[in-house]
Design a protein around this motif. Structure first.
Motif, PDB file in Angstrom:
ATOM      1  N   THR A 159     -22.670  23.643  13.611  1.00  0.00           N
ATOM      2  CA  THR A 159     -23.315  22.676  12.720  1.00  0.00           C
ATOM      3  C   THR A 159     -22.397  21.509  12.415  1.00  0.00           C
ATOM      4  O   THR A 159     -22.794  20.345  12.485  1.00  0.00           O
ATOM      5  CB  THR A 159     -23.749  23.350  11.412  1.00  0.00           C
ATOM      6  OG1 THR A 159     -24.618  24.450  11.696  1.00  0.00           O
ATOM      7  CG2 THR A 159     -24.498  22.361  10.515  1.00  0.00           C
ATOM      8  N   ASP A 163     -22.756  17.606  13.503  1.00  0.00           N
ATOM      9  CA  ASP A 163     -22.659  16.535  12.505  1.00  0.00           C
ATOM     10  C   ASP A 163     -21.758  15.406  13.000  1.00  0.00           C
ATOM     11  O   ASP A 163     -22.061  14.224  12.806  1.00  0.00           O
ATOM     12  CB  ASP A 163     -22.085  17.071  11.183  1.00  0.00           C
ATOM     13  CG  ASP A 163     -23.132  17.735  10.306  1.00  0.00           C
ATOM     14  OD1 ASP A 163     -24.326  17.421  10.451  1.00  0.00           O
ATOM     15  OD2 ASP A 163     -22.746  18.570   9.470  1.00  0.00           O
ATOM     16  N   GLY A 166     -23.636  13.048  15.237  1.00  0.00           N
ATOM     17  CA  GLY A 166     -24.954  12.614  14.801  1.00  0.00           C
ATOM     18  C   GLY A 166     -26.113  13.390  15.370  1.00  0.00           C
ATOM     19  O   GLY A 166     -27.240  12.875  15.462  1.00  0.00           O
ATOM     20  N   ALA A 168     -27.084  16.507  14.122  1.00  0.00           N
ATOM     21  CA  ALA A 168     -27.637  17.401  13.100  1.00  0.00           C
ATOM     22  C   ALA A 168     -28.299  16.566  12.015  1.00  0.00           C
ATOM     23  O   ALA A 168     -27.763  15.546  11.599  1.00  0.00           O
ATOM     24  CB  ALA A 168     -26.556  18.283  12.504  1.00  0.00           C
ATOM     25  N   ASP A 169     -29.443  17.010  11.585  1.00  0.00           N
ATOM     26  CA  ASP A 169     -30.189  16.317  10.529  1.00  0.00           C
ATOM     27  C   ASP A 169     -30.318  17.247   9.338  1.00  0.00           C
ATOM     28  O   ASP A 169     -31.128  18.167   9.330  1.00  0.00           O
ATOM     29  CB  ASP A 169     -31.568  15.904  11.045  1.00  0.00           C
ATOM     30  CG  ASP A 169     -32.394  15.160  10.001  1.00  0.00           C
ATOM     31  OD1 ASP A 169     -31.816  14.745   8.973  1.00  0.00           O
ATOM     32  OD2 ASP A 169     -33.613  14.998  10.216  1.00  0.00           O
ATOM     33  N   ASN A 170     -29.463  17.028   8.330  1.00  0.00           N
ATOM     34  CA  ASN A 170     -29.498  17.845   7.111  1.00  0.00           C
ATOM     35  C   ASN A 170     -29.371  19.334   7.442  1.00  0.00           C
ATOM     36  O   ASN A 170     -30.104  20.168   6.909  1.00  0.00           O
ATOM     37  CB  ASN A 170     -30.782  17.568   6.326  1.00  0.00           C
ATOM     38  CG  ASN A 170     -30.703  18.077   4.898  1.00  0.00           C
ATOM     39  OD1 ASN A 170     -29.615  18.171   4.318  1.00  0.00           O
ATOM     40  ND2 ASN A 170     -31.840  18.422   4.319  1.00  0.00           N
ATOM     41  N   SER A 172     -29.906  20.789  10.353  1.00  0.00           N
ATOM     42  CA  SER A 172     -30.885  21.263  11.339  1.00  0.00           C
ATOM     43  C   SER A 172     -30.630  20.588  12.681  1.00  0.00           C
ATOM     44  O   SER A 172     -30.420  19.370  12.732  1.00  0.00           O
ATOM     45  CB  SER A 172     -32.306  20.971  10.857  1.00  0.00           C
ATOM     46  OG  SER A 172     -33.263  21.450  11.782  1.00  0.00           O
ATOM     47  N   PHE A 173     -30.636  21.368  13.761  1.00  0.00           N
ATOM     48  CA  PHE A 173     -30.389  20.798  15.088  1.00  0.00           C
ATOM     49  C   PHE A 173     -30.892  21.759  16.165  1.00  0.00           C
ATOM     50  O   PHE A 173     -31.141  22.939  15.913  1.00  0.00           O
ATOM     51  CB  PHE A 173     -28.897  20.516  15.301  1.00  0.00           C
ATOM     52  CG  PHE A 173     -28.010  21.738  15.153  1.00  0.00           C
ATOM     53  CD1 PHE A 173     -27.630  22.478  16.249  1.00  0.00           C
ATOM     54  CD2 PHE A 173     -27.551  22.120  13.899  1.00  0.00           C
ATOM     55  CE1 PHE A 173     -26.816  23.590  16.107  1.00  0.00           C
ATOM     56  CE2 PHE A 173     -26.734  23.226  13.742  1.00  0.00           C
ATOM     57  CZ  PHE A 173     -26.368  23.958  14.858  1.00  0.00           C
ATOM     58  N   THR A 214     -31.699  25.874  11.491  1.00  0.00           N
ATOM     59  CA  THR A 214     -31.564  25.182  10.219  1.00  0.00           C
ATOM     60  C   THR A 214     -30.763  26.060   9.272  1.00  0.00           C
ATOM     61  O   THR A 214     -31.079  27.237   9.090  1.00  0.00           O
ATOM     62  CB  THR A 214     -32.934  24.883   9.586  1.00  0.00           C
ATOM     63  OG1 THR A 214     -33.715  24.104  10.498  1.00  0.00           O
ATOM     64  CG2 THR A 214     -32.774  24.115   8.281  1.00  0.00           C
ATOM     65  N   GLY A 240     -21.759  15.626   6.072  1.00  0.00           N
ATOM     66  CA  GLY A 240     -22.413  16.866   6.450  1.00  0.00           C
ATOM     67  C   GLY A 240     -22.154  18.002   5.502  1.00  0.00           C
ATOM     68  O   GLY A 240     -22.488  19.143   5.782  1.00  0.00           O
TER      69      GLY A 240
END
Length: 242
Positions: A159, A163, A166, A168-170, A172-173, A214, A240
């Motif tokens: 995770t 991060d 770029g 991972a989104d909050n 989640s990936f 997530t 992150g």
């Protein structure tokens, strides 16, 4: 373009002068798409180029006592075989986990860039040292933690690394690992991995469906794993954070 994620990766753990970014942008490369399970490097190979991961995931692995052991995963922006610049014979195998895309940059080009720029020499040397630190952390993870901590630590590390570039989104990936991949990385059986992942789900720590991971309660997962990201050496560790 391979240089975008490579620059993002190197910037995350150091700093690059504008002229060095221009050098990376102009480097020659050949793109190759890999199918799931396809090898890009075999133990004993003598490659004439280094790989930049453009998309997807690669694993570093070797067969030990008839069992496959994964010793690292590589994501977009990573150069998994950078040591072949100075150690010409590959001592491991690199395999695609799911579909991936790589770019091969000639050794001669990398050597020329480093001859011209001490900044790039330091950046690539630092990258090699960080991957060595990751390897040491994996050894300690296998030797010191129980199954739950091992798997949790792996997910926390991936995770943070996502991060960095770029991806991972909050928390989640996309993570295309199979239970066999996790077993090979954590020194566990598939049955044990299945039970462990189910426990993490029951505790409400993660959600992992359709290859999307997530982290639902990131701080709690990090505490469970005894995870501290210092060994990844990001310049801005606050990014992150939970």
């Amino acid at each position: 373009m391979p240089h975008h994620k490579l620059i993002a990766r190197l910037q995350a753990v150091g700093s690059l002068l504008e002229q060095d970014q221009v050098r990376l942008t102009g480097m020659p490369y050949k793109v190759r798409s890999l199918a799931d399970g396809e090898y890009v490097l075999r133990q004993g190979d003598k490659p004439g180029s280094c790989i930049v991961v453009m998309s997807g995931l690669l694993s570093r692995q070797r067969v030990v006592n008839a069992r496959n052991q994964i010793s690292s995963f590589y994501i977009a922006g990573d150069m998994p075989d950078l040591p072949t610049l100075h150690l010409p014979v590959a001592d491991c195998e690199l395999c695609s986990v799911g579909k991936s895309t790589i770019a091969a940059v000639p050794h001669s080009c990398l050597r020329e860039m480093m001859k011209e720029s001490s900044g790039l020499t330091h950046a690539f040397w630092r990258e090699t040292l960080i991957h060595a630190a990751i390897y040491r952390e994996w050894v300690e993870n296998l030797g010191s933690r129980q199954a739950l901590g091992r798997v949790a630590h792996l997910l926390c590390e991936l995770t943070v690394r996502m991060d960095f570039v770029g991806l991972a989104d909050n928390g989640s990936f996309r993570l295309p690992l199979t239970q066999q991949d996790v077993a090979d990385a954590c020194g566990l059986s598939i049955v044990h991995v299945n039970r462990t992942v189910q426990e993490l789900r029951r505790e409400g720590l993660i959600e992992w469906q359709n290859q999307i991971l997530t982290l639902l309660r990131r701080k709690e997962l990090q505490d469970l794993a005894e995870f501290s990201p210092e060994y990844l050496h990001e310049l801005n560790p606050s990014r992150g954070s939970p």
